[in-house]
Design an enzyme around this catalytic site. Structure first.
Site, PDB file in Angstrom:
ATOM      1  N   THR A 282       1.329  -2.940  11.196  1.00  5.21           N
ATOM      2  CA  THR A 282       0.409  -3.128  10.031  1.00  5.21           C
ATOM      3  C   THR A 282       1.310  -3.902   9.016  1.00  5.21           C
ATOM      4  O   THR A 282       1.789  -3.259   8.291  1.00  5.21           O
ATOM      5  CB  THR A 282      -0.052  -1.685   9.542  1.00  5.21           C
ATOM      6  OG1 THR A 282      -0.729  -1.090  10.562  1.00  5.21           O
ATOM      7  CG2 THR A 282      -0.826  -1.822   8.414  1.00  5.21           C
TER       8      THR A 282
ATOM      9  N   THR B 245      -7.708  11.958   3.452  1.00  5.56           N
ATOM     10  CA  THR B 245      -8.235  13.077   3.208  1.00  5.56           C
ATOM     11  C   THR B 245      -7.539  13.667   1.780  1.00  5.56           C
ATOM     12  O   THR B 245      -7.890  14.748   1.340  1.00  5.56           O
ATOM     13  CB  THR B 245      -8.385  14.147   4.333  1.00  5.56           C
ATOM     14  OG1 THR B 245      -6.878  14.506   4.556  1.00  5.56           O
ATOM     15  CG2 THR B 245      -9.042  13.644   5.404  1.00  5.56           C
TER      16      THR B 245
ATOM     17  N   ASN C   3       0.698  10.687   7.059  1.00  6.20           N
ATOM     18  CA  ASN C   3      -0.615  10.167   7.941  1.00  6.20           C
ATOM     19  C   ASN C   3      -1.518  11.029   8.031  1.00  6.20           C
ATOM     20  O   ASN C   3      -2.620  10.881   8.308  1.00  6.20           O
ATOM     21  CB  ASN C   3       0.129   9.577   9.058  1.00  6.20           C
ATOM     22  CG  ASN C   3       0.494   8.073   9.074  1.00  6.20           C
ATOM     23  OD1 ASN C   3      -0.156   7.099   8.890  1.00  6.20           O
ATOM     24  ND2 ASN C   3       1.761   8.252   8.954  1.00  6.20           N
TER      25      ASN C   3
ATOM     26  N   THR D 229       0.972  -1.193   0.010  1.00  5.88           N
ATOM     27  CA  THR D 229      -0.012   0.008   0.011  1.00  5.88           C
ATOM     28  C   THR D 229       1.006   1.206   0.032  1.00  5.88           C
ATOM     29  O   THR D 229       1.207   1.795  -0.978  1.00  5.88           O
ATOM     30  CB  THR D 229      -0.926  -0.016   1.243  1.00  5.88           C
ATOM     31  OG1 THR D 229      -0.125  -0.410   2.506  1.00  5.88           O
ATOM     32  CG2 THR D 229      -1.964  -1.101   1.138  1.00  5.88           C
TER      33      THR D 229
ATOM     34  N   GLU E 253       7.108   4.916   6.961  1.00  7.98           N
ATOM     35  CA  GLU E 253       6.900   6.028   6.369  1.00  7.98           C
ATOM     36  C   GLU E 253       7.362   7.231   6.644  1.00  7.98           C
ATOM     37  O   GLU E 253       7.583   7.685   7.962  1.00  7.98           O
ATOM     38  CB  GLU E 253       5.478   6.134   6.777  1.00  7.98           C
ATOM     39  CG  GLU E 253       4.424   5.163   6.129  1.00  7.98           C
ATOM     40  CD  GLU E 253       3.077   5.353   6.548  1.00  7.98           C
ATOM     41  OE1 GLU E 253       1.892   4.545   5.836  1.00  7.98           O
ATOM     42  OE2 GLU E 253       2.654   5.699   7.596  1.00  7.98           O
TER      43      GLU E 253
ATOM     44  N   LYS F  81       4.758  -6.759   3.207  1.00  4.80           N
ATOM     45  CA  LYS F  81       4.539  -5.546   3.159  1.00  4.80           C
ATOM     46  C   LYS F  81       4.346  -4.809   4.607  1.00  4.80           C
ATOM     47  O   LYS F  81       3.841  -5.407   5.513  1.00  4.80           O
ATOM     48  CB  LYS F  81       3.163  -5.442   2.365  1.00  4.80           C
ATOM     49  CG  LYS F  81       1.966  -5.651   2.861  1.00  4.80           C
ATOM     50  CD  LYS F  81       1.200  -4.872   3.941  1.00  4.80           C
ATOM     51  CE  LYS F  81       0.885  -3.479   3.351  1.00  4.80           C
ATOM     52  NZ  LYS F  81       0.212  -2.564   4.243  1.00  4.80           N
TER      53      LYS F  81
END
Length: 437
Positions: A191, A437, A432, A154, A277, A180
């Site tokens: 995650t 959004t 994040n 992702t 990230e 992943k």
């Protein structure tokens, strides 16, 4: 010298496995989003899953399947929708996914394990999945590991894959894995999804025990941001196609196989931590002198997970005080006067006392660690609820062999352990903040 060698092939390197990854339309981006791993024969199956009380439908599904029967033929993974917190309809969607694949493969639904990743609260796009499964099965290939690895990601910058080979009873035995993970990464688990294949013959209880220990020393020893997710799944298959004698109890051959399994899991875990990230470098925290391995890993995980330590690493600041503070709050008793801290080759703190050191050189060491990375630093995250595939380029060749090393000794005990994490950058907040959004 390791008792194994790295080979190519990922999850299709072991004998008797095929894999595939396709674009089914689950991600609006049009990038791959549906993956499948299939064993030619029924395989022993084991799993380790999230400890969160809020779990995806696939997690409960797999737990129930493995409790009823520790065997499987296939692993199906969708990317784009987590199918977590989706109620009874999410459960029905998971069950239908297995039924659809079982019909296409002409096997029992009970022989299929499931995994999902994506935004929490979103159901699988079943129309896209129904149309994609026949194409996915048609795409199965004995060299399909890379396509499967690309279809499960992702927000990852890179795919994550490894395969190792050793010899047992004079025959080659292989273990391969893909994974992943990039955000919401923290022990117990994270995650992350990881799928491991093996062609050795192992008894079910022993394979599960091996996998659980390997998970503790790998995926349960990484952290990116302190958040544990709803979908974490580590699933391992062992199909016996190497034709080696069955391993049914611990001994030299079992220890050799478990060591290789742990090495596969640790490589994938470090790749996840390095791909955190917004991260610019991987951290490896090594703790020695604790009472036992569990205590050492607890200290290591606390240091690796400290936001202050992570921020200092991002700022290339050799701030040993933050490392000492994190070690001290890990919940593991030790005497302060026994504490030693090293950053790379720089001894910063010894026997509970600060030492003079070349601060500029230590900072340069941290800068070099980031410079050694092959991950792009100029990405712009474009996450939103309609597109989980950001334009953080999917670049193969990720390096996990040049981490920032933080070495901590807390005494004279025999316990030693490691944990892996990454620095905390401005981009983590950006990625994040814009995720849905």
């Amino acid at each position: 010298m390791a008792e194994w060698q790295e080979i190519t092939g990922g999850v299709t390197a072991p004998k008797g496995y095929k894999a595939a990854g396709i674009t089914a339309g689950l991600k609006p981006s049009g990038l791959p989003d549906l993956a499948l791993i299939v064993s030619d024969v029924e395989a022993i199956a084991a799993g380790v899953f999230t400890t969160s009380q809020v779990k995806a439908a696939c997690v409960d599904y797999c737990r129930q399947r493995l409790q009823a029967k520790p065997f499987a033929r296939a692993i199906l993974c969708n990317a784009g929708q987590a199918n977590a917190a989706t109620g009874s309809q999410g459960v029905r969607d998971a069950e239908e996914s297995a039924e659809l694949l079982a019909k296409e493969l002409n096997i029992s639904p009970e022989s299929i394990l499931l995994a999902s990743t994506g935004v929490i609260g979103q159901r699988i796009k079943m129309d896209a999945l129904r149309g994609g499964i026949p194409k996915l099965v048609a795409a199965l290939s004995p060299t399909g590991s890379d396509t499967a690895a690309g279809a499960i990601i992702t927000t990852d910058l890179v795919t994550k894959s490894i395969a190792l080979e050793t010899t047992i009873a004079d025959r080659p035995v292989r273990i391969g894995g893909i994974a992943k993970g990039s955000g919401m990464i923290h022990p117990n688990m994270a995650t992350m999804l990881a799928f491991v294949t093996c062609d050795a013959a192992v008894s079910p209880h022993l394979w599960q025990e091996m996998l659980s220990r390997a998970a503790d020393r790998s995926f349960n020893s990484i952290t990116v941001d302190g958040d544990t997710s709803t979908n974490d799944s580590l699933i391992a298959l062992a199909n016996g196609e190497s034709r080696t004698p069955a391993i049914t109890e611990m001994g030299a051959e079992a220890e050799k196989l478990e060591a290789m399994l742990t090495a596969v899991c640790q490589h994938l875990a470090k790749a996840i931590a390095r791909d955190g990230e917004g991260a610019t470098c991987l951290m490896e925290v090594q703790v020695t002198g604790a009472h036992d391995e569990l205590a050492a890993r607890q200290i290591a995980k606390t240091i690796a997970g400290s936001s202050l330590v992570k921020s200092a690493i991002f700022g290339r600041d050799p701030n040993w005080g933050r490392i000492a503070a994190a070690a001290g709050r890990a919940g593991v008793p030790f005497e302060q006067e026994n504490l030693n801290i090293k950053l790379g080759d720089f001894l910063l703190f010894e026997n509970g006392q600060p030492l003079p050191f070349d601060r500029a050189a230590a900072s340069a060491y941290l800068k070099q660690a980031a410079a050694n990375s092959v991950l792009p630093q100029d990405f712009v995250a474009t996450n939103n609820s309609n597109d989980l595939s950001v334009d953080r380029k999917n670049i193969p060749g990720q390096r996990v062999d040049n981490p920032v090393i933080i070495a901590v000794n807390v005494g004279n005990g025999h316990g030693a352990g490691k944990a892996w994490g990454c620095d905390l950058s401005y981009d983590y907040v950006k990625i994040n903040a814009e995720y849905t959004t």
